[in-house]
Design a protein around this motif. Structure first.
Motif, PDB file in Angstrom:
ATOM      1  N   TRP A   9      54.389  39.002  98.548  1.00  0.00           N
ATOM      2  CA  TRP A   9      55.297  39.143  97.413  1.00  0.00           C
ATOM      3  C   TRP A   9      56.481  38.193  97.541  1.00  0.00           C
ATOM      4  O   TRP A   9      56.934  37.603  96.548  1.00  0.00           O
ATOM      5  CB  TRP A   9      55.781  40.588  97.276  1.00  0.00           C
ATOM      6  N   LYS A  10      56.966  37.989  98.752  1.00  0.00           N
ATOM      7  CA  LYS A  10      58.071  37.050  98.966  1.00  0.00           C
ATOM      8  C   LYS A  10      57.640  35.632  98.585  1.00  0.00           C
ATOM      9  O   LYS A  10      58.396  34.895  97.935  1.00  0.00           O
ATOM     10  CB  LYS A  10      58.539  37.077 100.418  1.00  0.00           C
ATOM     11  N   VAL A  11      56.427  35.244  98.995  1.00  0.00           N
ATOM     12  CA  VAL A  11      55.914  33.915  98.628  1.00  0.00           C
ATOM     13  C   VAL A  11      55.795  33.803  97.117  1.00  0.00           C
ATOM     14  O   VAL A  11      56.160  32.783  96.520  1.00  0.00           O
ATOM     15  CB  VAL A  11      54.556  33.638  99.309  1.00  0.00           C
ATOM     16  N   ARG A  12      55.282  34.864  96.481  1.00  0.00           N
ATOM     17  CA  ARG A  12      55.152  34.861  95.022  1.00  0.00           C
ATOM     18  C   ARG A  12      56.525  34.682  94.352  1.00  0.00           C
ATOM     19  O   ARG A  12      56.669  33.881  93.408  1.00  0.00           O
ATOM     20  CB  ARG A  12      54.524  36.165  94.539  1.00  0.00           C
ATOM     21  N   CYS A  13      57.511  35.406  94.819  1.00  0.00           N
ATOM     22  CA  CYS A  13      58.847  35.316  94.229  1.00  0.00           C
ATOM     23  C   CYS A  13      59.455  33.928  94.427  1.00  0.00           C
ATOM     24  O   CYS A  13      60.067  33.370  93.510  1.00  0.00           O
ATOM     25  CB  CYS A  13      59.764  36.391  94.809  1.00  0.00           C
ATOM     26  N   ASP A  14      59.279  33.370  95.624  1.00  0.00           N
ATOM     27  CA  ASP A  14      59.817  32.032  95.877  1.00  0.00           C
ATOM     28  C   ASP A  14      59.140  30.988  95.003  1.00  0.00           C
ATOM     29  O   ASP A  14      59.800  30.095  94.458  1.00  0.00           O
ATOM     30  CB  ASP A  14      59.647  31.661  97.354  1.00  0.00           C
ATOM     31  N   LEU A  15      57.808  31.080  94.859  1.00  0.00           N
ATOM     32  CA  LEU A  15      57.114  30.087  94.044  1.00  0.00           C
ATOM     33  C   LEU A  15      57.481  30.244  92.568  1.00  0.00           C
ATOM     34  O   LEU A  15      57.684  29.242  91.863  1.00  0.00           O
ATOM     35  CB  LEU A  15      55.602  30.202  94.228  1.00  0.00           C
ATOM     36  N   ALA A  16      57.579  31.474  92.104  1.00  0.00           N
ATOM     37  CA  ALA A  16      58.008  31.697  90.721  1.00  0.00           C
ATOM     38  C   ALA A  16      59.421  31.142  90.506  1.00  0.00           C
ATOM     39  O   ALA A  16      59.720  30.552  89.462  1.00  0.00           O
ATOM     40  CB  ALA A  16      57.964  33.188  90.381  1.00  0.00           C
ATOM     41  N   ALA A  17      60.273  31.308  91.505  1.00  0.00           N
ATOM     42  CA  ALA A  17      61.631  30.753  91.427  1.00  0.00           C
ATOM     43  C   ALA A  17      61.579  29.234  91.315  1.00  0.00           C
ATOM     44  O   ALA A  17      62.323  28.624  90.531  1.00  0.00           O
ATOM     45  CB  ALA A  17      62.435  31.167  92.651  1.00  0.00           C
ATOM     46  N   ALA A  18      60.710  28.607  92.096  1.00  0.00           N
ATOM     47  CA  ALA A  18      60.588  27.147  92.048  1.00  0.00           C
ATOM     48  C   ALA A  18      60.119  26.684  90.668  1.00  0.00           C
ATOM     49  O   ALA A  18      60.615  25.680  90.136  1.00  0.00           O
ATOM     50  CB  ALA A  18      59.627  26.662  93.130  1.00  0.00           C
ATOM     51  N   TYR A  19      59.162  27.399  90.070  1.00  0.00           N
ATOM     52  CA  TYR A  19      58.727  27.064  88.716  1.00  0.00           C
ATOM     53  C   TYR A  19      59.899  27.126  87.739  1.00  0.00           C
ATOM     54  O   TYR A  19      60.107  26.216  86.926  1.00  0.00           O
ATOM     55  CB  TYR A  19      57.619  28.022  88.254  1.00  0.00           C
ATOM     56  N   ARG A  20      60.670  28.199  87.814  1.00  0.00           N
ATOM     57  CA  ARG A  20      61.805  28.354  86.904  1.00  0.00           C
ATOM     58  C   ARG A  20      62.843  27.243  87.125  1.00  0.00           C
ATOM     59  O   ARG A  20      63.440  26.733  86.169  1.00  0.00           O
ATOM     60  CB  ARG A  20      62.459  29.721  87.109  1.00  0.00           C
ATOM     61  N   LEU A  21      63.070  26.881  88.388  1.00  0.00           N
ATOM     62  CA  LEU A  21      64.064  25.851  88.694  1.00  0.00           C
ATOM     63  C   LEU A  21      63.590  24.466  88.273  1.00  0.00           C
ATOM     64  O   LEU A  21      64.393  23.634  87.837  1.00  0.00           O
ATOM     65  CB  LEU A  21      64.400  25.880  90.188  1.00  0.00           C
ATOM     66  N   ILE A  22      62.285  24.206  88.388  1.00  0.00           N
ATOM     67  CA  ILE A  22      61.750  22.950  87.877  1.00  0.00           C
ATOM     68  C   ILE A  22      62.042  22.840  86.382  1.00  0.00           C
ATOM     69  O   ILE A  22      62.466  21.786  85.883  1.00  0.00           O
ATOM     70  CB  ILE A  22      60.234  22.852  88.153  1.00  0.00           C
ATOM     71  N   ALA A  23      61.847  23.931  85.651  1.00  0.00           N
ATOM     72  CA  ALA A  23      62.158  23.942  84.215  1.00  0.00           C
ATOM     73  C   ALA A  23      63.659  23.816  83.985  1.00  0.00           C
ATOM     74  O   ALA A  23      64.108  23.080  83.093  1.00  0.00           O
ATOM     75  CB  ALA A  23      61.625  25.226  83.582  1.00  0.00           C
ATOM     76  N   HIS A  24      64.448  24.515  84.791  1.00  0.00           N
ATOM     77  CA  HIS A  24      65.908  24.504  84.634  1.00  0.00           C
ATOM     78  C   HIS A  24      66.471  23.097  84.759  1.00  0.00           C
ATOM     79  O   HIS A  24      67.378  22.704  84.010  1.00  0.00           O
ATOM     80  CB  HIS A  24      66.534  25.421  85.689  1.00  0.00           C
ATOM     81  N   PHE A 180      60.809  22.204  97.428  1.00  0.00           N
ATOM     82  CA  PHE A 180      61.652  21.990  96.256  1.00  0.00           C
ATOM     83  C   PHE A 180      62.740  20.969  96.554  1.00  0.00           C
ATOM     84  O   PHE A 180      63.008  20.069  95.751  1.00  0.00           O
ATOM     85  CB  PHE A 180      62.287  23.306  95.790  1.00  0.00           C
ATOM     86  N   LEU A 181      63.389  21.080  97.713  1.00  0.00           N
ATOM     87  CA  LEU A 181      64.442  20.127  98.065  1.00  0.00           C
ATOM     88  C   LEU A 181      63.885  18.722  98.231  1.00  0.00           C
ATOM     89  O   LEU A 181      64.513  17.742  97.831  1.00  0.00           O
ATOM     90  CB  LEU A 181      65.155  20.582  99.338  1.00  0.00           C
ATOM     91  N   ASN A 182      62.688  18.606  98.807  1.00  0.00           N
ATOM     92  CA  ASN A 182      62.063  17.290  98.921  1.00  0.00           C
ATOM     93  C   ASN A 182      61.810  16.699  97.540  1.00  0.00           C
ATOM     94  O   ASN A 182      62.055  15.508  97.307  1.00  0.00           O
ATOM     95  CB  ASN A 182      60.745  17.390  99.697  1.00  0.00           C
ATOM     96  N   MET A 183      61.303  17.512  96.613  1.00  0.00           N
ATOM     97  CA  MET A 183      61.056  17.018  95.262  1.00  0.00           C
ATOM     98  C   MET A 183      62.359  16.677  94.546  1.00  0.00           C
ATOM     99  O   MET A 183      62.450  15.660  93.846  1.00  0.00           O
ATOM    100  CB  MET A 183      60.258  18.041  94.445  1.00  0.00           C
TER     101      MET A 183
END
Length: 246
Positions: A9-24, A180-183
């Protein structure tokens, strides 16, 4: 919730966060491109986005579990994955044990630099961080042929950043936050180069020794492994888009 389930669940939340931040940050491309994260365990299963959802719609529970053969193991409703996403991400996850997260984008700056013969130049300390650390992969058409995986992995080698010629950018990390930081850094480096060269004005480059020294400092300081930027980004997301973790 068991430890394994809690970790997933932690991995899921982090990846979902990355998706949202890519959009942000405006790094998304409608429903195209993809981010993935390997799940705990030895099966090399990984999470991928349901094809057809905008990145600012992605939630932790909407992410799809895929196995190395491309089979959807778990999915909400009748969600499907993008075939090119599977080709690219499975190639990296199956061959780089350190690649816990893989991010692929089609930004204007990234695609522009991917079309430039010289590739990424060390024009700024951000781009100097990647000096000697960027891989290149030649374009072969839409990444739907599984035999391209061998060449993707060969070209990537042990690097954490790749420019896909005439296509876009790729970044990996040992955690979602690192990827995410690398990207983010890779994208900023491309934007700097595009801005500095767009008027045709003469540019200056640092000495190769300085560029190599800066890259070594970046690795020694461990900026991309520092948990503080990722923690700050998630706090921002908790304020502006908290439903990512549902």
């Amino acid at each position: 919730m068991s430890d394994g389930a809690s970790e997933e669940w932690k991995v899921r939340c982090d990846l979902a966060a990355a998706y949202r931040l890519i959009a942000h940050f405006g790094l998304d491309d409608l429903v195209s491109t993809h981010l993935s994260a390997r799940l705990p365990g030895k099966e090399h299963r990984f999470l991928l986005n349901p094809y057809g959802m905008m990145f600012d719609e992605i939630t932790a529970s909407s992410l799809i579990v895929v196995d190395p053969a491309g089979n959807v193991v778990e999915a909400a409703n009748d969600s499907e994955i993008n075939a090119a996403g599977f080709t690219i991400h499975s190639a990296v996850h199956m061959n780089r044990d350190d690649a816990m997260c893989v991010i692929h984008t089609h930004t204007v700056a990234g695609m522009a630099i991917a079309a430039q013969e010289q590739g990424l130049l060390p024009l700024n300390q951000k781009s100097m961080c990647f000096y000697g650390g960027v891989a290149y992969h030649n374009y072969e058409g839409f990444a739907v042929d599984l035999d391209e995986r061998e060449r993707l992995v060969r070209d990537l080698g042990d690097k954490d950043a790749m420019i896909l010629r005439h296509h876009g950018l790729l970044a990996i990390g040992g955690t979602v936050g690192e990827a995410f930081l690398n990207m983010y850094l890779l994208e900023q480096s491309c934007r700097i180069q595009l801005t500095a060269t767009q008027g045709g004005q003469k540019i200056t480059l640092p000495s190769l020794d300085v560029a190599a020294h800066t890259a070594a400092q970046f690795r020694e300081l461990g900026y991309h492994t520092d948990p503080r930027p990722w923690g700050a980004l998630k706090r921002r997301l908790d304020r502006i888009s908290p439903d990512y973790a549902t």
